[in-house]
Design a protein around this motif. Sequence first.
Motif, short mmCIF file in Angstrom:
data_model
loop_
_atom_site.label_atom_id
_atom_site.label_comp_id
_atom_site.label_asym_id
_atom_site.label_seq_id
_atom_site.Cartn_x
_atom_site.Cartn_y
_atom_site.Cartn_z
N ASN A 3 -0.48 6.64 3.97
CA ASN A 3 -1.44 5.86 4.76
C ASN A 3 -2.23 4.89 3.89
O ASN A 3 -2.49 3.75 4.26
N SER A 4 -2.63 5.37 2.70
CA SER A 4 -3.35 4.49 1.78
C SER A 4 -2.47 3.32 1.35
O SER A 4 -2.91 2.16 1.29
N ALA A 5 -1.20 3.64 1.02
CA ALA A 5 -0.29 2.58 0.59
C ALA A 5 -0.01 1.60 1.72
O ALA A 5 0.09 0.39 1.50
N ILE A 6 0.10 2.12 2.96
CA ILE A 6 0.33 1.22 4.11
C ILE A 6 -0.86 0.29 4.29
O ILE A 6 -0.71 -0.91 4.56
N SER A 7 -2.10 0.83 4.12
CA SER A 7 -3.28 -0.03 4.23
C SER A 7 -3.25 -1.09 3.13
O SER A 7 -3.66 -2.24 3.35
N GLY A 8 -2.74 -0.71 1.96
CA GLY A 8 -2.60 -1.69 0.89
C GLY A 8 -1.60 -2.77 1.24
O GLY A 8 -1.83 -3.97 1.00
N LEU A 9 -0.44 -2.35 1.82
CA LEU A 9 0.55 -3.35 2.25
C LEU A 9 -0.05 -4.32 3.26
O LEU A 9 0.13 -5.53 3.16
N ASN A 10 -0.75 -3.75 4.24
CA ASN A 10 -1.35 -4.61 5.27
C ASN A 10 -2.39 -5.56 4.66
O ASN A 10 -2.47 -6.74 5.02
N SER A 11 -3.20 -5.04 3.74
CA SER A 11 -4.27 -5.85 3.15
C SER A 11 -3.71 -6.99 2.30
O SER A 11 -4.16 -8.14 2.38
N PHE A 12 -2.69 -6.65 1.48
CA PHE A 12 -2.12 -7.70 0.64
C PHE A 12 -1.29 -8.69 1.45
O PHE A 12 -1.18 -9.85 1.09
N GLN A 13 -0.73 -8.21 2.56
CA GLN A 13 -0.07 -9.14 3.47
C GLN A 13 -1.09 -10.11 4.07
O GLN A 13 -0.84 -11.31 4.19
N THR A 14 -2.26 -9.58 4.41
CA THR A 14 -3.33 -10.44 4.93
C THR A 14 -3.78 -11.44 3.87
O THR A 14 -4.01 -12.62 4.16
N GLN A 15 -3.91 -10.97 2.61
CA GLN A 15 -4.28 -11.89 1.54
C GLN A 15 -3.24 -13.00 1.40
O GLN A 15 -3.59 -14.17 1.21
N SER B 279 4.15 -4.95 -3.98
CA SER B 279 5.31 -4.18 -4.46
C SER B 279 4.89 -2.79 -4.94
O SER B 279 5.59 -1.80 -4.71
N ALA B 280 3.74 -2.73 -5.62
CA ALA B 280 3.25 -1.44 -6.10
C ALA B 280 2.94 -0.50 -4.95
O ALA B 280 3.25 0.71 -5.01
N ASN B 281 2.37 -1.01 -3.88
CA ASN B 281 2.08 -0.16 -2.72
C ASN B 281 3.37 0.28 -2.04
O ASN B 281 3.47 1.41 -1.55
N ALA B 282 4.35 -0.62 -2.01
CA ALA B 282 5.65 -0.23 -1.46
C ALA B 282 6.27 0.88 -2.30
O ALA B 282 6.89 1.82 -1.78
N ARG B 283 6.11 0.79 -3.64
CA ARG B 283 6.63 1.84 -4.52
C ARG B 283 5.92 3.16 -4.27
O ARG B 283 6.53 4.23 -4.32
N LEU B 284 4.64 3.10 -3.97
CA LEU B 284 3.90 4.33 -3.66
C LEU B 284 4.47 5.00 -2.42
O LEU B 284 4.56 6.24 -2.35
N ILE B 285 4.82 4.21 -1.43
CA ILE B 285 5.41 4.79 -0.23
C ILE B 285 6.74 5.47 -0.56
O ILE B 285 7.04 6.58 -0.09
N THR B 286 7.53 4.79 -1.41
CA THR B 286 8.80 5.38 -1.83
C THR B 286 8.58 6.69 -2.58
O THR B 286 9.26 7.71 -2.34
N THR B 287 7.61 6.69 -3.48
CA THR B 287 7.30 7.90 -4.26
C THR B 287 6.82 9.02 -3.35
O THR B 287 7.22 10.20 -3.49
N ALA B 288 5.93 8.69 -2.41
CA ALA B 288 5.44 9.71 -1.47
C ALA B 288 6.57 10.25 -0.63
O ALA B 288 6.62 11.46 -0.31
N ASP B 289 7.49 9.35 -0.26
CA ASP B 289 8.65 9.80 0.51
C ASP B 289 9.50 10.78 -0.30
O ASP B 289 9.98 11.79 0.22
N GLU B 290 9.69 10.46 -1.60
CA GLU B 290 10.47 11.36 -2.46
C GLU B 290 9.79 12.71 -2.61
O GLU B 290 10.45 13.77 -2.61
N MET B 291 8.46 12.72 -2.75
CA MET B 291 7.73 13.98 -2.87
C MET B 291 7.86 14.79 -1.58
O MET B 291 8.02 16.03 -1.61
N LEU B 292 7.76 14.09 -0.44
CA LEU B 292 7.92 14.79 0.84
C LEU B 292 9.32 15.37 0.98
O LEU B 292 9.51 16.47 1.50
N GLN B 293 10.29 14.63 0.47
CA GLN B 293 11.67 15.13 0.51
C GLN B 293 11.82 16.40 -0.32
O GLN B 293 12.52 17.34 0.07
#
Length: 479
Positions: free
Chosen positions: A7-19, A458-472
């Motif tokens: 959720n934090s990483a998604i907010s980062g994606l949205n925020s940097f997309q807005t920027q 990109s860093a926030n996208a990587r966080l989502i990937t990392t969180a996904d791997e941890m969840l896996q």
Amino acid sequence: MTTVAMNSAISGLNSFQTQLNYISDNVANSQSIGFKRIDANFSSYVSSSSERLFNSGGVTVRPSFINDKQGALVQSESNTSVAISGSGWMPVQEGTSSASGLTGNNETLYTRRGDFSLDENAFLKNGANKFLFARSVPAPTAAVPNPQPNQGTLVPVRINQAALPALQTATAFYAANLPSNAPAGTVYNGGTVTMTDATGAARAFSVTWYNRDSTGDLPAINASTATGTATIPAPGVATVPQWRAVITAPTSSANGNESLVVDFTFGTQVGVDAGLPTGFTIQSTDNTTLDATTTGTDGRLSIVYSAPGLTATPTQAINLEFGAPNAVATTASSLTQSGGVTSFGGSSISLSRITADGYPSGSYNGVGIDSAGNVYSTYTNGQRRTQYQIALATFNNANGLVRTDGESFRDDPAAGFIGLNQSLQGGTGSINPNSIENSNVDIGSEFTKMIVAQRSYSANARLITTADEMLQEVVNLKR
């Protein structure tokens, strides 16, 4: 916890997309005249916290409007383009012009976009189709040759392109020094005062100065009694007056020599009035077509003159000022003060000022805006008439203005409207003619921010990937 990280990483994606949206808008408008950039203002979002507990929530971003930063001023070839150096804003409105006037929603907006030009109905509008509003200035008259702007409601600037009517002369000024040590019998050509008569024609009043001759007398001024004129006799041997001025007007008489004879007396008290005019007397060679009076210690010669081609009425009244100009234009010039006619030492007559108001009629030939914000029209007779004066708005917080399309802004309580003032008053700044204000966007800075935003995205996208791997990994614990 991995879902919180997501959720934090998604907010980062949205925020940097807005920027990136802000940056793209800034770059797209980097060449829009008067555009004000938008920066991204990041702040953390915390779902809950205490001294011993912190739950991350991510990041939020809000626009930071940079309205108070001035763009670069560049020169323009247009006489109706202006830029503001300072904090002022020009009032404009949206609308549609026609031969009958301007129609719109009557909402005043504010802009720094000053690329104004005349439309087909002679209204001034900028490149974003916003119409300039300003204070109207009444047309000059003989009684009020320099009218002041109206201080009421702002009106759309529509240039009156009609011919400029002739304005007859109401006031003229004459200033010269007559050498106190001039040889006896000296005669000086005192120049010409060109007046505009009631028909709009230029009439040259010649001035000739006579000093006392070797006998101590001033010359008589001869005129032909056959044409209804009278000779002005010599004043006789005396110490005053010291100089005799003969002002000859072009009139409708056969010999054309109607003249005013003005005998000047200059003071002799050192440190008090020495060399300064203390009074004068007036005579006319034909007081039916040319006459004048004076009052007390005034330096004003009030002339009544019948112009060629006119009957005895109407006549024209002209104030010819010989004394020091008064700060109040309607008040007569003053004797016993420097600034008008004087008689100090010298080798020859010295003419310092010969001017007269009034002008012949002229046709419209252009429009422009000066550094005082005066919107003026020019004419073939060399005259310039101010039709409007731009009033600039100032705000306590220009960044609180609400932006609309076309580089214009709407007032808002957050902006703190102060008021309207002319250029260089009330903190408005100055108006720069023949200039425009570019966007305040710095392309280099925007690209730097874009690179940082891209990496952060990109860093926030990587966080989502990392969180996904941890969840896996958690899911795989069941195997």
